[in-house]
Design an enzyme around this catalytic site. Structure first.
Site, PDB file in Angstrom:
ATOM      1  N   THR A 106       9.949   9.848 -13.142  1.00 40.88           N
ATOM      2  CA  THR A 106       9.156   8.979 -14.007  1.00 40.88           C
ATOM      3  C   THR A 106       8.564   7.750 -13.314  1.00 40.88           C
ATOM      4  O   THR A 106       7.717   7.070 -13.894  1.00 40.88           O
ATOM      5  CB  THR A 106      10.045   8.482 -15.171  1.00 40.88           C
ATOM      6  OG1 THR A 106      11.335   8.173 -14.642  1.00 40.88           O
ATOM      7  CG2 THR A 106      10.176   9.525 -16.246  1.00 40.88           C
TER       8      THR A 106
ATOM      9  N   ILE B 225       8.248   3.517   1.249  1.00 43.04           N
ATOM     10  CA  ILE B 225       9.581   4.091   1.015  1.00 43.04           C
ATOM     11  C   ILE B 225       9.621   5.576   1.401  1.00 43.04           C
ATOM     12  O   ILE B 225      10.664   6.107   1.781  1.00 43.04           O
ATOM     13  CB  ILE B 225      10.040   3.843  -0.444  1.00 43.04           C
ATOM     14  CG1 ILE B 225      11.535   4.109  -0.578  1.00 43.04           C
ATOM     15  CG2 ILE B 225       9.254   4.674  -1.441  1.00 43.04           C
ATOM     16  CD1 ILE B 225      12.193   3.435  -1.744  1.00 43.04           C
TER      17      ILE B 225
ATOM     18  N   SER C 154       1.376  -3.449   5.330  1.00 40.39           N
ATOM     19  CA  SER C 154       1.885  -3.619   6.681  1.00 40.39           C
ATOM     20  C   SER C 154       2.405  -2.281   7.218  1.00 40.39           C
ATOM     21  O   SER C 154       3.394  -1.753   6.703  1.00 40.39           O
ATOM     22  CB  SER C 154       3.017  -4.663   6.637  1.00 40.39           C
ATOM     23  OG  SER C 154       3.860  -4.497   7.741  1.00 40.39           O
TER      24      SER C 154
ATOM     25  N   GLY D  91       0.819  -1.221   0.000  1.00 40.06           N
ATOM     26  CA  GLY D  91       0.000   0.000   0.000  1.00 40.06           C
ATOM     27  C   GLY D  91       0.846   1.262   0.000  1.00 40.06           C
ATOM     28  O   GLY D  91       0.536   2.227   0.693  1.00 40.06           O
TER      29      GLY D  91
ATOM     30  N   ALA E 113       2.334   3.048  -5.196  1.00 43.93           N
ATOM     31  CA  ALA E 113       1.943   2.133  -6.279  1.00 43.93           C
ATOM     32  C   ALA E 113       0.653   1.393  -5.922  1.00 43.93           C
ATOM     33  O   ALA E 113      -0.272   1.311  -6.732  1.00 43.93           O
ATOM     34  CB  ALA E 113       3.069   1.141  -6.565  1.00 43.93           C
TER      35      ALA E 113
ATOM     36  N   LYS F  44       4.563  22.261 -10.449  1.00 45.71           N
ATOM     37  CA  LYS F  44       5.868  22.018 -11.074  1.00 45.71           C
ATOM     38  C   LYS F  44       5.750  22.308 -12.568  1.00 45.71           C
ATOM     39  O   LYS F  44       4.908  21.708 -13.247  1.00 45.71           O
ATOM     40  CB  LYS F  44       6.272  20.552 -10.847  1.00 45.71           C
ATOM     41  CG  LYS F  44       7.504  20.119 -11.611  1.00 45.71           C
ATOM     42  CD  LYS F  44       7.811  18.653 -11.369  1.00 45.71           C
ATOM     43  CE  LYS F  44       8.949  18.157 -12.228  1.00 45.71           C
ATOM     44  NZ  LYS F  44       9.127  16.696 -12.149  1.00 45.71           N
TER      45      LYS F  44
HETATM   46  P1  FAD Z   1       6.822   1.242  -1.346  1.00 42.51           P
HETATM   47  O1  FAD Z   1       6.526   2.646  -1.035  1.00 42.51           O
HETATM   48  O2  FAD Z   1       8.084   0.655  -0.802  1.00 42.51           O
HETATM   49  O3  FAD Z   1       5.587   0.399  -0.821  1.00 42.51           O
HETATM   50  C1  FAD Z   1       5.670  -1.001  -0.611  1.00 42.51           C
HETATM   51  C2  FAD Z   1       4.431  -1.455   0.139  1.00 42.51           C
HETATM   52  O4  FAD Z   1       4.487  -2.858   0.267  1.00 42.51           O
HETATM   53  C3  FAD Z   1       4.292  -0.882   1.536  1.00 42.51           C
HETATM   54  O5  FAD Z   1       2.950  -0.609   1.837  1.00 42.51           O
HETATM   55  C4  FAD Z   1       4.789  -2.011   2.415  1.00 42.51           C
HETATM   56  O6  FAD Z   1       4.241  -1.976   3.710  1.00 42.51           O
HETATM   57  C5  FAD Z   1       4.256  -3.199   1.624  1.00 42.51           C
HETATM   58  N1  FAD Z   1       4.954  -4.445   1.914  1.00 42.51           N
HETATM   59  C6  FAD Z   1       6.228  -4.795   1.590  1.00 42.51           C
HETATM   60  N2  FAD Z   1       6.499  -6.019   2.071  1.00 42.51           N
HETATM   61  C7  FAD Z   1       5.368  -6.450   2.673  1.00 42.51           C
HETATM   62  C8  FAD Z   1       5.021  -7.632   3.379  1.00 42.51           C
HETATM   63  N3  FAD Z   1       5.886  -8.637   3.569  1.00 42.51           N
HETATM   64  N4  FAD Z   1       3.774  -7.720   3.898  1.00 42.51           N
HETATM   65  C9  FAD Z   1       2.874  -6.716   3.740  1.00 42.51           C
HETATM   66  N5  FAD Z   1       3.149  -5.581   3.094  1.00 42.51           N
HETATM   67  C10 FAD Z   1       4.395  -5.455   2.568  1.00 42.51           C
HETATM   68  N6  FAD Z   1       9.135   8.590  -8.225  1.00 42.51           N
HETATM   69  C11 FAD Z   1       8.635   9.680  -8.842  1.00 42.51           C
HETATM   70  O7  FAD Z   1       7.723   9.559  -9.660  1.00 42.51           O
HETATM   71  N7  FAD Z   1       9.127  10.920  -8.554  1.00 42.51           N
HETATM   72  C12 FAD Z   1      10.165  11.108  -7.701  1.00 42.51           C
HETATM   73  O8  FAD Z   1      10.561  12.241  -7.463  1.00 42.51           O
HETATM   74  C13 FAD Z   1      10.747   9.971  -7.113  1.00 42.51           C
HETATM   75  N8  FAD Z   1      11.811  10.082  -6.268  1.00 42.51           N
HETATM   76  C14 FAD Z   1      12.385   8.954  -5.759  1.00 42.51           C
HETATM   77  C15 FAD Z   1      13.563   9.042  -5.020  1.00 42.51           C
HETATM   78  C16 FAD Z   1      14.190   7.882  -4.564  1.00 42.51           C
HETATM   79  C17 FAD Z   1      15.473   7.985  -3.813  1.00 42.51           C
HETATM   80  C18 FAD Z   1      13.612   6.613  -4.802  1.00 42.51           C
HETATM   81  C19 FAD Z   1      14.250   5.352  -4.303  1.00 42.51           C
HETATM   82  C20 FAD Z   1      12.426   6.518  -5.503  1.00 42.51           C
HETATM   83  C21 FAD Z   1      11.817   7.670  -6.013  1.00 42.51           C
HETATM   84  N9  FAD Z   1      10.667   7.588  -6.781  1.00 42.51           N
HETATM   85  C22 FAD Z   1      10.168   8.694  -7.393  1.00 42.51           C
HETATM   86  C23 FAD Z   1       9.980   6.320  -6.927  1.00 42.51           C
HETATM   87  C24 FAD Z   1       8.767   6.291  -5.993  1.00 42.51           C
HETATM   88  O9  FAD Z   1       9.171   6.499  -4.668  1.00 42.51           O
HETATM   89  C25 FAD Z   1       8.037   4.965  -6.105  1.00 42.51           C
HETATM   90  O10 FAD Z   1       7.816   4.662  -7.454  1.00 42.51           O
HETATM   91  C26 FAD Z   1       6.701   5.054  -5.427  1.00 42.51           C
HETATM   92  O11 FAD Z   1       6.820   5.540  -4.140  1.00 42.51           O
HETATM   93  C27 FAD Z   1       6.034   3.704  -5.391  1.00 42.51           C
HETATM   94  O12 FAD Z   1       6.664   2.883  -4.439  1.00 42.51           O
HETATM   95  P2  FAD Z   1       6.000   1.495  -4.131  1.00 42.51           P
HETATM   96  O13 FAD Z   1       4.595   1.727  -3.721  1.00 42.51           O
HETATM   97  O14 FAD Z   1       6.253   0.599  -5.294  1.00 42.51           O
HETATM   98  O15 FAD Z   1       6.870   0.933  -2.916  1.00 42.51           O
END
Ligand code: FAD
Length: 504
Positions: free
Chosen positions: A346, A45, A39, A12, A15, A78
């Site tokens: 992106t 992140i 969780s 959650g 993404a 932006k």
């Molecule tokens: P996460 O935010 O990591 O979410 C993962 C989810 O999975 C969480 O809810 C976690 O609790 C859950 N989870 C994981 N393991 C388990 C488990 N075992 N059981 C239950 N739940 C679990 N993107 C942009 O578009 N613009 C930006 O400016 C940008 N800056 C960035 C800067 C950095 C340094 C980085 C690393 C990334 C950046 N991004 C940016 C990318 C962006 O942060 C991600 O694409 C976006 O936040 C989506 O992340 P996510 O939801 O895939 O992962």
């Protein structure tokens, strides 16, 4: 038809909740239930705060009120990305959103400008980009409210608070029937045919479903770890592999809330600053082969403005993408699918792009492999396009003042980018594929900012009298400048139209 009865989204973060919002909007009124597992103990992140213009379109398509969203997510506008010290030290350029000049007598603006430039015209390409001129003067206006001015052809995106976006979209999704289940996934169960059957959580709950969307971040718990889909590594082309992130309070200076994302090249990578209404996100993206975490933290903290709100966080990452993002009954979105450093903001875009493709090639319980194949082909091409665009910012640098930049200049260039650059260098033509993200103005801005100019313009521009071109250039740049001077400041615009309360 054997419609999906239940879709399970694992994760959650941004993404997971973007996907839940899009699916709940599109599947409303169907028999398909959506359950999202996340969780709180693991958390998200917490970065990812700079978006690009299609994000605003996404909000509109979901029926979200933009003004309300901006206030709820502490967002700012932006107009561009400002690149400092990339081509050479002390040189700055912008990648603006929207147009870069208008056609001159049916001829492409850029080609006309090239011809004028060759004849010694003193203008700069960005003098004709409304978003650049606004960003550089810290001004803002919604382009559609500036009809009959040159400003109307600018475009914009948002800087957002990542945690508040997830919360906002969670409320949105839950109001449309998405069920949220709290708990840490400890086991992913599979069926004899290799498809995923269900998730077991540490609190004893069991979540089964027909189709699974892996949004578990870098862990890629379902697609990577359980289904064993491999990773295509691009770390030789893009050398950075870590980031330091820290949030700071804004000062009273309106210039703190600049209407652009700052990407300031450093000795071993680059630093971002993303201003929200009340705080800023800052970070240093760097290569661990050239800099330690402690040195990166110290370098970043020396440059941030305002009091830090949190301790600096270290975020390791691997650049590349999964060999397939849809395998059997599982699709990965977001960081679980791949990651390319955030230089052009992106990653969030690739989440809703992939969710869009998923809706286009939506399966039933038979999971016809042709749907997954086409999904993988399309989204894979988008990741490669983004990779090429990011590599362009590095491979064209003239910096050689540190070991990092010297290594950057020796890094391999993907053949697809090499072909794009060769074609552009010939007569300024862009090699574009189907539904590509970055349009002509984006490529032209970065090429020009990084000192890459075609060896000549396209021959038929010679049909146009030179006087028509120079008169247009000489007239339009001052008109644009004076129209922008009359606009409100960006911080003032936010205060007057979509002020975010300090504590939500
Ligand atoms: P996460 O935010 O990591 O979410 C993962 C989810 O999975 C969480 O809810 C976690 O609790 C859950 N989870 C994981 N393991 C388990 C488990 N075992 N059981 C239950 N739940 C679990 N993107 C942009 O578009 N613009 C930006 O400016 C940008 N800056 C960035 C800067 C950095 C340094 C980085 C690393 C990334 C950046 N991004 C940016 C990318 C962006 O942060 C991600 O694409 C976006 O936040 C989506 O992340 P996510 O939801 O895939 O992962």
């Amino acid at each position: 038809m054997k419609p999906l009865k239940k879709i399970v989204i694992a994760g959650g973060g941004t993404a997971g909740w973007i996907t839940a919002s899009m699916l709940s909007f599109m599947l409303k009124g169907t028999q398909t239930a959506i359950e999202l597992v996340e969780s709180d103990e693991i958390g998200t992140i917490g970065v990812g705060e700079s978006t690009i213009p299609p994000f605003v379109v996404l909000l509109r398509n979901l029926g979200i009120d933009e003004q309300e969203f901006i206030a709820a997510t502490d967002a700012s506008f932006k107009l561009a990305i400002r690149f400092e010290d990339w081509f050479k030290k002390d040189l700055t350029y912008y990648h603006p959103f929207g147009t870069l000049g208008g056609q001159i007598d049916t001829h492409e603006f850029y080609q006309c400008w090239l011809r004028a430039k060759e004849a010694g015209h003193p203008s700069e390409l960005q003098d004709f980009a409304p978003a650049t001129v606004m960003a550089d003067q810290f001004k803002f206006m919604l382009p559609f409210k500036a009809q009959r001015t040159l400003i109307s052809s600018a475009s914009y995106a948002l800087h957002v608070d990542a945690k508040r976006v997830a919360q906002y979209l969670r409320n949105y999704s839950e109001a449309r029937g998405v069920t949220r289940t709290e708990g840490r996934i400890t086991r992913v169960r599979t069926k004899p045919n290799g498809h995923i059957e269900g998730l077991d959580l540490a609190n004893g709950k069991v979540v089964d479903g027909d189709f699974f969307i892996d949004c578990t971040g870098f862990r890629s718990l379902l697609l990577g770890q359980t289904l064993g889909v491999g990773f295509i590594d691009w770390s030789s082309e893009l050398l950075c592999n870590r980031a330091i992130a820290v949030q700071t309070e804004n000062t009273d200076d309106d210039a703190d809330v600049h209407p652009y994302t700052l990407a300031h090249a450093q000795d071993c990578g680059w630093r971002w600053r993303i201003p929200l209404q009340h705080r800023a996100g800052n970070g240093y993206v760097f290569s661990s082969h050239f800099l330690s975490d402690d040195e990166a933290i110290a370098t970043l903290m020396r440059q941030v403005r305002g009091r830090p709100i949190i301790d600096p966080a270290v975020i390791p990452f691997r650049t590349g993408m999964r060999a397939k993002m849809w395998e059997k009954n599982c699709v990965a979105l977001g960081l679980a699918a791949g990651f390319i450093e955030p230089l052009e903001s992106t990653a969030i875009h690739l989440v809703y792009r992939a969710a869009d493709y998923l809706l286009r090639f939506f399966p039933d319980c038979d999971f016809d492999p042709s749907l997954a194949n086409e999904f993988n082909r399309r989204i894979g091409a988008e990741y490669e396009e983004v990779r090429d665009f990011i590599v362009l910012h590095y491979c064209t640098t003239q910096r050689d003042d540190t070991p990092f930049w010297r290594a950057v200049r020796r890094a391999p260039i993907p053949p697809s980018l090499r072909a794009r650059m060769d074609l552009f260098k010939a007569t300024g033509i862009l090699r574009q594929g189907l539904e590509e993200l970055f349009g002509a103005a984006s490529w032209q801005s970065v090429y020009e900012g990084m000192g890459v100019r075609p060896s000549r313009y396209q021959p038929f521009v010679d049909k146009l009298p030179m006087s028509v071109i120079t008169e247009t250039l000489d007239r339009s740049a001052p008109i644009l400048r004076s129209q922008v001077e009359g606009l409100p400041g960006h911080a003032q615009f936010l205060r007057e139209h979509c002020r975010a309360p300090r504590d939500i």
